[in-house]
Write an enzyme that holds these catalytic residues in place. Structure first.
Site, mmCIF file in Angstrom:
data_model
loop_
_atom_site.group_PDB
_atom_site.id
_atom_site.type_symbol
_atom_site.label_atom_id
_atom_site.label_comp_id
_atom_site.label_asym_id
_atom_site.label_seq_id
_atom_site.Cartn_x
_atom_site.Cartn_y
_atom_site.Cartn_z
ATOM 1 N N SER A 14 53.043 10.433 7.543
ATOM 2 C CA SER A 14 53.695 11.694 7.228
ATOM 3 C C SER A 14 53.149 12.183 5.899
ATOM 4 O O SER A 14 52.913 11.393 4.986
ATOM 5 C CB SER A 14 55.202 11.474 7.114
ATOM 6 O OG SER A 14 55.783 12.514 6.370
ATOM 7 N N GLU B 282 60.451 15.655 6.982
ATOM 8 C CA GLU B 282 59.823 14.685 7.858
ATOM 9 C C GLU B 282 60.217 14.907 9.314
ATOM 10 O O GLU B 282 59.387 14.789 10.218
ATOM 11 C CB GLU B 282 60.203 13.261 7.411
ATOM 12 C CG GLU B 282 59.168 12.215 7.759
ATOM 13 C CD GLU B 282 59.361 10.939 6.936
ATOM 14 O OE1 GLU B 282 58.475 10.625 6.133
ATOM 15 O OE2 GLU B 282 60.400 10.269 7.083
ATOM 16 N N LYS C 196 56.820 1.754 -7.332
ATOM 17 C CA LYS C 196 57.112 3.136 -7.736
ATOM 18 C C LYS C 196 56.436 3.467 -9.055
ATOM 19 O O LYS C 196 56.146 4.625 -9.338
ATOM 20 C CB LYS C 196 58.625 3.339 -7.850
ATOM 21 C CG LYS C 196 59.337 3.372 -6.511
ATOM 22 C CD LYS C 196 59.177 4.707 -5.823
ATOM 23 C CE LYS C 196 59.692 4.629 -4.397
ATOM 24 N NZ LYS C 196 59.256 5.768 -3.595
ATOM 25 N N CYS D 202 57.567 6.901 2.621
ATOM 26 C CA CYS D 202 58.343 6.813 1.373
ATOM 27 C C CYS D 202 58.126 5.519 0.627
ATOM 28 O O CYS D 202 58.518 5.388 -0.517
ATOM 29 C CB CYS D 202 59.824 7.064 1.590
ATOM 30 S SG CYS D 202 60.377 6.812 3.237
ATOM 31 N N CYS E 146 64.457 -1.455 0.502
ATOM 32 C CA CYS E 146 64.594 -1.343 -0.956
ATOM 33 C C CYS E 146 65.665 -2.247 -1.555
ATOM 34 O O CYS E 146 65.568 -2.642 -2.708
ATOM 35 C CB CYS E 146 64.887 0.103 -1.336
ATOM 36 S SG CYS E 146 63.728 1.253 -0.598
ATOM 37 N N GLU F 6 47.624 12.321 -7.389
ATOM 38 C CA GLU F 6 48.187 13.384 -6.544
ATOM 39 C C GLU F 6 49.570 13.816 -7.022
ATOM 40 O O GLU F 6 50.055 14.879 -6.644
ATOM 41 C CB GLU F 6 48.318 12.909 -5.094
ATOM 42 C CG GLU F 6 47.021 12.503 -4.422
ATOM 43 C CD GLU F 6 46.644 11.056 -4.707
ATOM 44 O OE1 GLU F 6 47.417 10.374 -5.407
ATOM 45 O OE2 GLU F 6 45.577 10.623 -4.250
ATOM 46 N N GLU G 228 58.322 17.768 10.544
ATOM 47 C CA GLU G 228 56.931 17.366 10.773
ATOM 48 C C GLU G 228 56.797 16.603 12.094
ATOM 49 O O GLU G 228 55.887 16.835 12.878
ATOM 50 C CB GLU G 228 56.449 16.501 9.596
ATOM 51 C CG GLU G 228 54.954 16.216 9.632
ATOM 52 C CD GLU G 228 54.509 15.280 8.509
ATOM 53 O OE1 GLU G 228 55.331 14.943 7.627
ATOM 54 O OE2 GLU G 228 53.334 14.870 8.534
ATOM 55 N N GLU H 188 53.095 4.433 -7.976
ATOM 56 C CA GLU H 188 53.141 5.733 -7.311
ATOM 57 C C GLU H 188 53.218 6.873 -8.324
ATOM 58 O O GLU H 188 52.520 7.881 -8.186
ATOM 59 C CB GLU H 188 54.360 5.784 -6.380
ATOM 60 C CG GLU H 188 54.454 7.052 -5.561
ATOM 61 C CD GLU H 188 55.750 7.138 -4.768
ATOM 62 O OE1 GLU H 188 56.822 6.832 -5.339
ATOM 63 O OE2 GLU H 188 55.706 7.489 -3.585
#
Lengths: 572, 160
Positions: free
Chosen positions: A317, A277, A356, A297, A501, A364, A280, A359
């Site tokens: 990102s 990151e 999560k 994230c 989190c 993907e 990037e 996710e």
């Protein structure tokens, strides 16, 4: 200001409600709908007290304390009223506590026991609603709902999402998504904050218990587990230890006892996220790329961006989250290294987060049709698993995580709290731009306990404006400020949950904000005491790049560690 | 123009009449849309949400709170069953149940062929004729389960 409570004088402050004054003096009345820091709704009536001069009982949560008022918190009349309220709530409640996911953790059950309710005095028509299991993360059981409205309020007034609301009227009222179409097509971002405020078993995570159990007992499968940065400091609360106790060693031992073959640490891939990151970010700044850049994230944020701000998708990102980077490495790099087929690995994430789960099942997040992360457990589910296996965590000897994907810097560990990604990214970006380490790693501004923190840094002649934001209510304000030019943020960390989190929707349910503060302090303490405090110093990260990945943003990185996003059509 | 695009165009025209308004004009807008199309479609609610910057869950919540809003178009024969006090005393519950059985349709819904819809109303002000039902505004007085059967059969025959 003095008020008289149960014939004793106590002190109250200007602007206090009766409830605030009672709490300040170590007294309490039961509540079911009250939420700290939000405007009182007075919906449940559990907190009623008797006030001299008032014909009716008044709700302590919403009635302001006034000089000289005389109240009784536990008079016969008050107790009788509360008992009746509970009996009425129970009158249409399914009586299946024994089979309920919240058995022994249910606020309604606890209150009924406290008020010595041992029989059904009022019986009404039972609620007959279907379970909503359409979401990959959250299961709703409206039959168990007592309509306190906490989930509706946390979704609207804390998160700024408003996926659910009251629908219907009177005894037909039910909390529902738009058009009762189910959570999967609603604007729900799966953060799970509603679960953590629900007083009953009406909301829970979508459990991945059974699949994991089957995999553990399958001799052909190698079961690999990763735990997120915040798990080791929050799971202790499930076993009666103080909030913020770090039990990472014991947790590793417990995981191996359960039957997980290999234990990796998502903090390692958090370090990897930072490597990718920060590269990037620097690339975007130096080459006129799309700015501001947002972190990616938080799966709640990614879904929010996809549905509410598709125009911002190029700004996100392209890095996968640490969970998914780890998942891809486990079935790619690790499988190759060990000479096993990816399909013979069962990969489990232990996460503080219900999103999560969503996710992990995104299209993907697969390679050649094989999912990178097969199942996700929340912190609460891991605690259940440990109890199921009869493991006494108090008598275990601490063990280390496995390498090569288990050694972290404390920068990776900081991902567990809001602002952590930013601090970690600054450390590595500074090094990449100047070739030197920061003199003081800690960035106080970013550690403030606020929904938004902004600051600007000057690194090697490069001005870098950064912002950290939690909840979408605050994010929308920030976006407005960016549009109007009031904010110049170029790099923005976004987390759905109020403190990141550590306050995630999969964490142990705690009634006090103090516990969440302890969790945060524990992460900072780990950072202070660590030998390796920046991601780029992690020897296993260096080794991974040398041996396998090559360069950040390189070809292999793109294949395994980066992803893309797409606009999502939901009922906003 | 399909039914939906026609409806959405109508909806847009209504929203145009309420520029820059906030959540307090939600109910008048919903009423206007229903008056125009006979019901509130999902697409219409989404459009209202975008216009007023309100989540659809919230609009759906408001709309389901009030009896006046419908989420399905009414049938060719819209049958209102009065469940007021006088009608109740003279057996309107049994009338409703027979009606539901006769056309195999639950109250508040529209049949799949679009022929019938049943709505329960509180009182239509014809207590002297109780129990009373109204079909497309035409009152049928002192209905009994047997008469319900005949009325429905007549309507079906009419349609054919």
């Amino acid at each position: 200001m003095n008020i008289e409570v149960n014939n004793k004088i106590i002190q109250a402050q200007e602007g206090d409600t009766i409830l605030d004054a009672l709490k300040r003096n170590g007294m309490s009345v039961p509540t079911l709908c009250h939420m700290k820091d939000l405007f009182p709704s007075g919906a449940c009536r559990m907190c009623v007290v008797e006030m001299e001069g008032s014909r009716n009982l008044v709700t302590a949560c919403s009635y302001p304390a006034t000089e000289g008022m005389k109240i009784k918190t536990h008079s016969d009349r008050v107790i009788h009223a509360r008992k009746t309220i509970i009996e009425l709530l129970l009158s249409n409640h399914p009586d299946d506590c024994l089979y309920c996911i919240r058995n022994n953790h249910c606020e309604l059950q606890t209150l009924a026991a406290k008020h010595n309710i041992t029989e059904r005095r009022i019986s009404g028509k039972k609620n007959d609603y279907k379970l909503d299991i359409s979401s990959a993360s959250i299961v709703r059981d409206p039959a168990k709902c007592i309509l306190c409205g906490r989930c509706v309020r946390v979704c609207e007034e804390v998160e700024g999402v408003s996926a659910i609301d009251f629908s219907g009227r009177g005894n037909k009222t039910v909390i529902e998504t738009a058009f009762r179409k189910g959570m999967n097509v609603s604007s729900c971002i799966n953060c799970g904050q509603c679960i953590t405020v629900c007083p009953t078993g009406a909301l829970d995570e979508f459990a991945h218990f059974k699949e994991i159990h089957t995999a553990i007992n399958d001799p052909k499968k190698r079961v690999v587990v990763q735990h997120a940065p915040s798990i080791s400091i929050t799971i202790a609360e499930e076993f009666g230890l103080a909030a913020g106790t770090n039990v990472i060693g014991v947790m590793n031992a417990a995981l191996r006892k359960i039957g997980f073959d290999v234990v990796f640490d998502s903090s390692f891939t958090a370090d990897l996220t930072i490597m990718e990151e920060s590269a990037e970010l620097i690339h975007r700044i130096q080459n006129g790329g799309v700015l501001p850049m947002f972190t990616s994230c938080c799966p709640g944020w990614v879904k929010y961006a996809e549905q509410a701000h598709p125009e911002l998708l190029p700004n996100l990102s392209s890095c996968k989250s640490p969970q998914q980077m780890m998942g891809a490495l486990i079935k790619g790099f690790y499988a190759e290294k060990e000479g096993i087929k990816p399909e013979d690995i069962y990969s489990v994430g232990i996460m503080p987060c219900t999103a999560k789960k969503f996710e992990a099942q995104r299209e993907e997040m697969t390679h050649n049709g094989i999912t990178d992360v097969d199942a996700v457990l929340t912190t609460r589910e891991l605690a259940k698993l440990i109890r199921l296996y009869g493991i006494d965590i108090h008598s275990l000897q601490p063990e280390l995580t496995d390498n090569p994907l288990g050694t972290r810097s404390s920068a990776g560990k900081l991902f567990g709290a809001s602002g952590g990604v930013m601090e970690a990214a600054i450390r590595t970006a500074y090094f990449k731009l100047t070739g030197e380490e920061m003199i003081e790693y800690k960035v106080e501004t970013i550690r403030q306990d606020k929904l938004r923190r902004e600051m600007s840094l000057n690194v090697a002649g490069l001005d870098l404006n950064v912002a950290v934001v939690t909840t979408f209510l605050e994010l929308e304000r920030l976006l407005k400020d960016i549009k109007s030019g009031k904010s110049k943020a170029q790099f923005i960390e976004v987390m759905a949950c109020p403190q990141g989190c550590i306050s995630g929707g999969g964490q142990p349910i705690v009634p006090s904000p103090e516990a969440i503060k302890q969790r945060r302090m524990a992460l900072y303490d780990i950072d202070d005491k660590s030998a390796i405090r920046a991601s780029h110093q992690n020897p296993f990260i260096i080794q991974l790049y040398n041996e396998y990945l090559g360069e950040p943003l390189g070809e292999k990185s793109h294949h395994y560690l980066h992803t893309h996003y797409h606009e999502r059509d939901v009922l906003l | 123009m399909t039914e939906q695009t026609k409806e959405l165009a109508g909806c847009a025209a209504i929203l145009e009449k309420h520029p820059g308004e906030g959540r307090d004009s939600l109910i008048p807008i919903l009423q206007e849309i229903q008056e125009n199309h006979g019901y509130l479609s999902e697409a219409a609610i989404v459009a209202v949400g975008k216009h007023l910057k309100l989540p659809t869950s919230k609009i759906y919540g408001v709309a389901t709170f009030y009896n006046q809003f419908r989420f399905q178009p009414v049938g060719k024969y819209h049958i209102q069953v009065c469940r007021g006090t006088a009608c109740h005393v003279l057996g309107s519950l049994s009338v409703l149940e027979h009606l539901e059985k006769e056309i195999k349709l639950k109250k508040g819904n529209t049949s799949k062929d679009g022929l019938f819809s049943i709505e329960v109303v509180a009182c239509i002000g014809a207590c002297g004729l109780a129990p009373v039902i109204s079909i497309n505004g035409e009152f049928h007085a002192k209905v009994s389960p047997e008469r319900i059967k005949k009325i429905v059969n007549d309507l079906r025959r009419n349609h054919e």
